[in-house]
Motif scaffolding. Structure first.
Motif, PDB file in Angstrom:
ATOM      1  N   SER A  96       0.863  -1.173   0.000  1.00 47.87           N
ATOM      2  CA  SER A  96       0.000   0.000   0.000  1.00 47.87           C
ATOM      3  C   SER A  96       0.898   1.220   0.000  1.00 47.87           C
ATOM      4  O   SER A  96       2.118   1.099   0.146  1.00 47.87           O
ATOM      5  N   GLN A  97       0.346   2.386  -0.177  1.00 53.75           N
ATOM      6  CA  GLN A  97       1.196   3.575  -0.198  1.00 53.75           C
ATOM      7  C   GLN A  97       0.925   4.467   0.992  1.00 53.75           C
ATOM      8  O   GLN A  97       0.897   5.678   0.887  1.00 53.75           O
ATOM      9  N   SER A  98       0.715   3.825   2.172  1.00 58.82           N
ATOM     10  CA  SER A  98       0.468   4.614   3.366  1.00 58.82           C
ATOM     11  C   SER A  98       1.786   5.162   3.892  1.00 58.82           C
ATOM     12  O   SER A  98       2.675   4.408   4.268  1.00 58.82           O
ATOM     13  N   GLY A  99       1.930   6.441   3.858  1.00 58.14           N
ATOM     14  CA  GLY A  99       3.165   7.070   4.319  1.00 58.14           C
ATOM     15  C   GLY A  99       4.337   6.699   3.435  1.00 58.14           C
ATOM     16  O   GLY A  99       4.163   6.337   2.279  1.00 58.14           O
ATOM     17  N   GLN A 100       5.517   6.768   3.974  1.00 61.36           N
ATOM     18  CA  GLN A 100       6.714   6.466   3.206  1.00 61.36           C
ATOM     19  C   GLN A 100       7.161   5.025   3.373  1.00 61.36           C
ATOM     20  O   GLN A 100       8.039   4.561   2.674  1.00 61.36           O
ATOM     21  N   GLN A 101       6.549   4.321   4.337  1.00 61.23           N
ATOM     22  CA  GLN A 101       7.003   2.972   4.598  1.00 61.23           C
ATOM     23  C   GLN A 101       6.636   2.066   3.431  1.00 61.23           C
ATOM     24  O   GLN A 101       5.536   2.135   2.903  1.00 61.23           O
ATOM     25  N   ASN A 102       7.542   1.253   3.042  1.00 61.58           N
ATOM     26  CA  ASN A 102       7.405   0.414   1.853  1.00 61.58           C
ATOM     27  C   ASN A 102       7.421  -1.045   2.265  1.00 61.58           C
ATOM     28  O   ASN A 102       8.199  -1.844   1.731  1.00 61.58           O
ATOM     29  N   ILE A 103       6.551  -1.402   3.211  1.00 66.30           N
ATOM     30  CA  ILE A 103       6.481  -2.788   3.643  1.00 66.30           C
ATOM     31  C   ILE A 103       5.826  -3.587   2.537  1.00 66.30           C
ATOM     32  O   ILE A 103       4.744  -3.235   2.050  1.00 66.30           O
ATOM     33  N   GLN A 104       6.486  -4.659   2.134  1.00 65.22           N
ATOM     34  CA  GLN A 104       6.006  -5.435   0.995  1.00 65.22           C
ATOM     35  C   GLN A 104       5.508  -6.800   1.449  1.00 65.22           C
ATOM     36  O   GLN A 104       6.102  -7.435   2.316  1.00 65.22           O
ATOM     37  N   TYR A 105       4.418  -7.224   0.824  1.00 63.16           N
ATOM     38  CA  TYR A 105       3.786  -8.504   1.132  1.00 63.16           C
ATOM     39  C   TYR A 105       3.990  -9.413  -0.073  1.00 63.16           C
ATOM     40  O   TYR A 105       3.564  -9.074  -1.187  1.00 63.16           O
ATOM     41  N   PHE A 106       4.634 -10.534   0.168  1.00 65.53           N
ATOM     42  CA  PHE A 106       5.055 -11.413  -0.921  1.00 65.53           C
ATOM     43  C   PHE A 106       4.119 -12.594  -1.095  1.00 65.53           C
ATOM     44  O   PHE A 106       3.545 -13.116  -0.119  1.00 65.53           O
ATOM     45  N   GLY A 107       4.019 -13.020  -2.348  1.00 65.81           N
ATOM     46  CA  GLY A 107       3.407 -14.300  -2.632  1.00 65.81           C
ATOM     47  C   GLY A 107       4.403 -15.422  -2.403  1.00 65.81           C
ATOM     48  O   GLY A 107       5.579 -15.168  -2.092  1.00 65.81           O
ATOM     49  N   ALA A 108       3.948 -16.657  -2.591  1.00 65.45           N
ATOM     50  CA  ALA A 108       4.810 -17.818  -2.370  1.00 65.45           C
ATOM     51  C   ALA A 108       5.785 -18.032  -3.518  1.00 65.45           C
ATOM     52  O   ALA A 108       6.745 -18.787  -3.387  1.00 65.45           O
ATOM     53  N   GLY A 109       5.516 -17.357  -4.646  1.00 65.97           N
ATOM     54  CA  GLY A 109       6.444 -17.461  -5.770  1.00 65.97           C
ATOM     55  C   GLY A 109       6.062 -18.526  -6.768  1.00 65.97           C
ATOM     56  O   GLY A 109       5.267 -19.436  -6.486  1.00 65.97           O
ATOM     57  N   THR A 110       6.629 -18.394  -7.958  1.00 65.54           N
ATOM     58  CA  THR A 110       6.546 -19.425  -8.994  1.00 65.54           C
ATOM     59  C   THR A 110       7.953 -19.930  -9.250  1.00 65.54           C
ATOM     60  O   THR A 110       8.842 -19.132  -9.585  1.00 65.54           O
ATOM     61  N   ARG A 111       8.142 -21.225  -9.073  1.00 65.76           N
ATOM     62  CA  ARG A 111       9.458 -21.806  -9.364  1.00 65.76           C
ATOM     63  C   ARG A 111       9.488 -22.228 -10.818  1.00 65.76           C
ATOM     64  O   ARG A 111       8.736 -23.109 -11.231  1.00 65.76           O
TER      65      ARG A 111
ATOM     66  N   PRO B  44       9.199 -14.145   1.273  1.00 64.80           N
ATOM     67  CA  PRO B  44       9.605 -13.438   2.482  1.00 64.80           C
ATOM     68  C   PRO B  44       8.405 -12.846   3.226  1.00 64.80           C
ATOM     69  O   PRO B  44       7.435 -12.415   2.601  1.00 64.80           O
ATOM     70  N   VAL B  45       8.529 -12.825   4.554  1.00 62.68           N
ATOM     71  CA  VAL B  45       7.487 -12.250   5.411  1.00 62.68           C
ATOM     72  C   VAL B  45       8.104 -11.124   6.228  1.00 62.68           C
ATOM     73  O   VAL B  45       9.139 -11.318   6.880  1.00 62.68           O
ATOM     74  N   PHE B  46       7.482  -9.962   6.196  1.00 64.52           N
ATOM     75  CA  PHE B  46       7.988  -8.787   6.899  1.00 64.52           C
ATOM     76  C   PHE B  46       7.990  -9.013   8.409  1.00 64.52           C
ATOM     77  O   PHE B  46       7.029  -9.545   8.977  1.00 64.52           O
ATOM     78  N   LEU B  47       9.110  -8.563   9.046  1.00 63.73           N
ATOM     79  CA  LEU B  47       9.214  -8.664  10.498  1.00 63.73           C
ATOM     80  C   LEU B  47       9.273  -7.284  11.154  1.00 63.73           C
ATOM     81  O   LEU B  47       8.474  -6.965  12.024  1.00 63.73           O
ATOM     82  N   LEU B  48      10.274  -6.496  10.769  1.00 61.62           N
ATOM     83  CA  LEU B  48      10.501  -5.211  11.435  1.00 61.62           C
ATOM     84  C   LEU B  48      11.045  -4.195  10.446  1.00 61.62           C
ATOM     85  O   LEU B  48      11.765  -4.562   9.507  1.00 61.62           O
ATOM     86  N   LEU B  49      10.733  -2.932  10.702  1.00 60.23           N
ATOM     87  CA  LEU B  49      11.276  -1.821   9.925  1.00 60.23           C
ATOM     88  C   LEU B  49      11.881  -0.820  10.897  1.00 60.23           C
ATOM     89  O   LEU B  49      11.302  -0.548  11.954  1.00 60.23           O
ATOM     90  N   ILE B  50      13.043  -0.288  10.541  1.00 59.68           N
ATOM     91  CA  ILE B  50      13.671   0.738  11.370  1.00 59.68           C
ATOM     92  C   ILE B  50      14.061   1.905  10.465  1.00 59.68           C
ATOM     93  O   ILE B  50      14.523   1.713   9.341  1.00 59.68           O
ATOM     94  N   ARG B  51      13.850   3.116  10.955  1.00 60.06           N
ATOM     95  CA  ARG B  51      14.148   4.320  10.188  1.00 60.06           C
ATOM     96  C   ARG B  51      15.591   4.769  10.419  1.00 60.06           C
ATOM     97  O   ARG B  51      16.200   4.419  11.426  1.00 60.06           O
TER      98      ARG B  51
END
Lengths: 115, 114
Positions: A96-111, B44-51
């Motif tokens: 999502s684009q909430s704020g500047q944080q770029n936390i990414q949620y991954f799929g399981a992938g395609t091998r 990968p699964v997100f754990l922690l973020l630090i600025r």
């Protein structure tokens, strides 16, 4: 669905075949990323979409790689004329684009295995 | 050129001990540093973020430090459990460069022995 969904989970291709890998991101996530992960390595960036716009494709290794996200949700990564060095896990992530944080949620992938 | 280094060798520790994983980087000025966990056959699964302006961040048994002078982050798991066994990836995020993609290290595999 609740998470990022990728299909197929496994794909075996003969060298020279074209393949298409699908990613269904988390609903409402604006950003979508494709990464390539070789065995024992971290994910390497391929391309990035914001909604339907492909804003960064600097990581695509050659013009045989093509990605699209025509309606700003589902994305497809296409590899034409596959070669053995394309064998890897292809990961899709959304954010999502909430704020500047770029936390990414991954799929399981395609091998992908190219024989 | 930009480089991110994580211990390439697996880290083996005894259950109950503290695991410490290292992430070093060069030629990079990330605004954020993230840690992810990856299990075999999974993403990968997100754990922690630090600025960049934070020295330390905690979440339950996890602690991350970030030293922008040393260009290093340390990731600690206290009271480790066999279920903590996985590969841990650090990822740098530098949005000021205009780049939204994360840059990952190669990961460190942690094995916690019962």
């Amino acid at each position: 669905g609740a998470g990022v969904s990728q299909s197929p989970r496994y794909k075996v291709a003969k060298r020279g075949q074209d393949v298409a890998l699908r990613c269904d991101p988390i609903s409402g996530h604006v950003s979508l990323f494709w990464y390539q992960q070789a065995l024992g390595q971290g994910p390497e960036f391929l391309t990035y979409f914001q909604n339907e716009a492909q804003l960064d494709k600097s990581g695509l290794p050659s013009d045989r790689f093509f990605a699209e996200r025509p309606e700003g949700s589902v994305s497809t990564l296409k590899i034409q004329r596959t070669q053995q060095e394309d064998s890897a896990v292809y990961l899709c992530a959304s954010s999502s684009q909430s704020g500047q944080q770029n936390i990414q949620y991954f799929g399981a992938g395609t091998r992908l295995s190219v024989l | 050129s930009q480089k991110i280094e994580q211990n390439s060798e697996a880290l083996n520790i005894q259950e109950g001990k503290t695991a410490t994983l290292t992430c070093n980087y060069t030629n990079y000025s990330p605004a954020y540093l993230q840690w992810y966990r990856q299990d075999p056959g999974r993403g990968p699964v997100f754990l922690l973020l630090i600025r960049e302006n934070e020295k330390e961040k905690r979440k339950e048994r996890l602690k991350v430090t970030f030293d922008t002078t040393l260009k290093q982050s340390l990731f600690h798991i206290t009271a480790s459990q066999p279920a903590d066994s996985a590969t841990y990836l650090c990822a740098l995020d530098a949005p000021k460069t205009g780049r939204r993609a994360l840059t990952f290290g190669s990961g460190t595999r942690l094995q916690v022995q019962p």
